[in-house]
Design an enzyme around this catalytic site. Structure first.
Site, PDB file in Angstrom:
ATOM      1  N   TYR A  82      11.446  -4.110  -7.581  1.00  0.00           N
ATOM      2  CA  TYR A  82      10.213  -4.072  -8.361  1.00  0.00           C
ATOM      3  C   TYR A  82       9.167  -3.090  -7.860  1.00  0.00           C
ATOM      4  O   TYR A  82       8.610  -2.316  -8.638  1.00  0.00           O
ATOM      5  CB  TYR A  82       9.618  -5.488  -8.414  1.00  0.00           C
ATOM      6  CG  TYR A  82       8.206  -5.577  -8.944  1.00  0.00           C
ATOM      7  CD1 TYR A  82       7.912  -5.259 -10.264  1.00  0.00           C
ATOM      8  CD2 TYR A  82       7.154  -5.990  -8.122  1.00  0.00           C
ATOM      9  CE1 TYR A  82       6.613  -5.338 -10.754  1.00  0.00           C
ATOM     10  CE2 TYR A  82       5.860  -6.080  -8.605  1.00  0.00           C
ATOM     11  CZ  TYR A  82       5.587  -5.753  -9.917  1.00  0.00           C
ATOM     12  OH  TYR A  82       4.324  -5.831 -10.397  1.00  0.00           O
TER      13      TYR A  82
ATOM     14  N   GLY B 165      -0.944   0.517  -4.932  1.00  0.00           N
ATOM     15  CA  GLY B 165      -2.253  -0.047  -4.629  1.00  0.00           C
ATOM     16  C   GLY B 165      -3.321   0.600  -5.465  1.00  0.00           C
ATOM     17  O   GLY B 165      -3.400   1.827  -5.510  1.00  0.00           O
TER      18      GLY B 165
ATOM     19  N   ASN C 141       0.968   0.705   5.853  1.00  0.00           N
ATOM     20  CA  ASN C 141       1.589  -0.112   4.812  1.00  0.00           C
ATOM     21  C   ASN C 141       2.328  -1.241   5.507  1.00  0.00           C
ATOM     22  O   ASN C 141       3.212  -0.992   6.327  1.00  0.00           O
ATOM     23  CB  ASN C 141       2.548   0.749   3.988  1.00  0.00           C
ATOM     24  CG  ASN C 141       3.350  -0.044   2.956  1.00  0.00           C
ATOM     25  OD1 ASN C 141       4.424   0.382   2.555  1.00  0.00           O
ATOM     26  ND2 ASN C 141       2.830  -1.170   2.525  1.00  0.00           N
TER      27      ASN C 141
ATOM     28  N   CYS D 296       0.832  -1.199   0.000  1.00  0.00           N
ATOM     29  CA  CYS D 296       0.000   0.000   0.000  1.00  0.00           C
ATOM     30  C   CYS D 296       0.867   1.249   0.000  1.00  0.00           C
ATOM     31  O   CYS D 296       2.069   1.192   0.241  1.00  0.00           O
ATOM     32  CB  CYS D 296      -0.910   0.001   1.231  1.00  0.00           C
ATOM     33  SG  CYS D 296      -2.043  -1.397   1.310  1.00  0.00           S
TER      34      CYS D 296
END
Length: 513
Positions: free
Chosen positions: A286, A62, A137, A35
């Protein structure tokens, strides 16, 4: 403001067919995002719009729901949250109702809790000092225990998220007589797992990270209209959330640190005596945007470097290097630079189609109406191709991409992955499949190559991935590659996602590096 509700149709099953040489990205073959959290303390500014743009920059973290809470002086907080992208949830009219001196925002991909608006954040909880709004998060691993404790104390839990549990734990401590900082420290000591938090209160904003700092959180300063103006601060999951509003990146919130932002400025407190940094290495490979800064450099630079390392470790004779866009591009460029093989665009991604709640009809699916990657036939025809991607999780999308490249005329397809094999699920805020769905958990590299139908397949070594961070390798969590979890995971949670009776086939290759 009460949350709006928006129904979300159930996702249709994904077809395995390749239509018109296109590759579906409806369900990416990747670990799904963490998130994004954002907070700003800026009296006199339009804090709702600043937060909107901050969340817009963090949208990649997100795409399920978004929310903003603002705190007007001497008034209850205003809240709006809903299902959808940031640009779908908010408009000018809504933002104009969100007034205040500070704001907290969140963009969500669900890792715990179902996909419904009640689980969207920020979580708003009342206390004796006024309501708090919490954006989270990460993932807790002791959710069941914490939930039982809070229910035993008669708290009215209304969601299925661990984020709400943290908010109620803070509220419980506030209602016992503690101030905001004391209450937060009390609550954080009850939490095990990963949490990077932005908490709005009537008195100021709290930013905090767990003792391992598994998920990122950064501090920025907004530009001043004049040198005599007080400094106004922002918190964001990544520096790209600061860049979009013109805020200057100051530093990271440290593992085990609380920052307290009020009209008196920013204060720092360390709530653990021996923090052990364990930043998620997948943030660098990533998840985070390539223009975000971690470890004092852009992630684009790190990703190019691991691409160069990959070319040295796993050379191949080929005519072109291409990437799986967009996440594989920096590593592919690095691979090209180190190998001397020219880089070209071989797959074109439709960047103007985001995730949508509108599902195509079956006839549309059969006609190929979906988010897609289109191969460039005239670039690929008759060429030996090296295709670079950041990871393989299930292998389904990789196989489709390889087939599309061959159908477009590639004579050889060699795949190179700029991370080690993903063999274990994440318990700290990344939505990965259970271990039996991770292709590298049960198959060797050679078996994976055969399944996705490439001429050769190689992964970046575990040592190479960590060495190229140019930091102490022990400062990173790489549990998804090794199964070495920095925060102990309770057995019931482990057994739900792990193949405890079988050692992952690809783990031997990692251990031998």
């Amino acid at each position: 403001m009460l949350p709006n509700s928006l129904s979300q149709p159930g996702a249709s099953a994904e077809s395995d067919d390749l239509q018109s040489q296109t590759v579906s990205l409806d369900h990416p073959d990747k670990p799904e995002e963490a998130c994004g959290v954002f907070g700003v303390y800026a009296p006199g500014e339009d804090v709702a719009k600043l937060t909107y743009f901050g969340l817009y920059a963090l949208q990649h973290r997100g795409q399920e729901s978004a929310g903003i809470a603002t705190f007007p002086k001497d008034h209850p907080p205003c809240l709006h949250k809903d299902m959808g992208l940031v640009s779908q949830v908010f408009n000018e009219t809504i933002l104009n109702t969100l007034v205040g001196e500070l704001a907290v925002g969140h963009t969500r991909y669900s890792t715990t809790g179902t996909s419904r608006v009640v689980n969207a954040q920020p979580a708003l909880v009342p206390t004796r000092l006024g309501s708090l709004a919490l954006a989270h998060n990460g993932n807790l691993v002791n959710t069941s225990i914490l939930r039982e404790e809070l229910l035993r104390n008669h708290h009215n839990l209304i969601t299925s998220t661990d984020s709400e549990l943290i908010a109620f734990a803070i509220a419980e401590a506030v209602d016992s007589g503690k101030n905001w900082l004391e209450a937060s420290i009390t609550a954080f000591n009850r939490c095990q797992g990963a949490f990077s938090l932005v908490v709005g209160t009537p008195a100021g904003i709290i930013g905090a990270r767990d003792p391992n700092g598994i998920r990122p959180l950064v501090i920025g300063a907004l530009p001043k209209a004049s040198p005599s103006d007080p400094t106004r601060y922002a918190l964001a999951s990544e520096t790209c959330g600061l860049d979009i509003i013109g805020a200057e990146y100051l530093r990271d919130v440290e593992p085990g640190e609380i920052v307290w932002i009020t009209d008196e400025g920013i204060a720092s407190f360390h709530w653990v005596t021996n923090p052990q940094p364990k930043l998620c290495i997948f943030e660098m490979i990533y998840f985070a945007r390539p223009d975000s800064v971690m470890q004092n450099e852009s992630l684009y630079t790190y990703r190019m470097r691991i691409g160069r390392r990959l070319a040295v470790e796993s050379p191949v004779e080929a005519d072109l290097v291409i990437a799986v866009p967009d996440s594989g591009i920096p590593a592919a460029i690095g691979f090209s630079q180190a190998s001397g093989i020219p880089y070209a665009e071989g797959l074109i991604k439709n960047r103007y189609v985001g995730r949508t709640f509108i599902q195509p009809t079956q006839s549309m699916r059969e006609a190929g109406i979906r988010m897609k990657l289109n191969p460039l036939r005239d670039v690929l025809q008759g060429k030996r191709i090296v295709i670079v991607d950041d990871s393989i999780v299930r292998g389904t999308t990789s196989r489709k991409i390889v087939k599309a490249l061959r159908d477009a005329g590639a004579t050889e397809v060699h795949m190179r992955i700029s991370s080690p094999p993903v063999t274990h699920p994440c318990f700290y805020g990344i939505d990965t499949d259970s271990q039996d769905h991770l292709i590298a958990a049960t198959k060797s590299v050679e078996e994976i190559a055969a399944q996705i139908e490439v001429d050769s397949l190689s992964y970046l070594s575990w040592a190479g991935m960590l060495e190229e961070t140019r930091d102490d390798p022990s400062n990173f969590c790489s549990a998804c590659f090794t199964g070495q979890y920095p925060v102990p995971v309770p057995e019931p949670l482990k057994s739900a996602k792990l193949l405890l009776e079988k050692k992952p086939a690809s783990l031997e290759a990692i251990a031998s590096v």
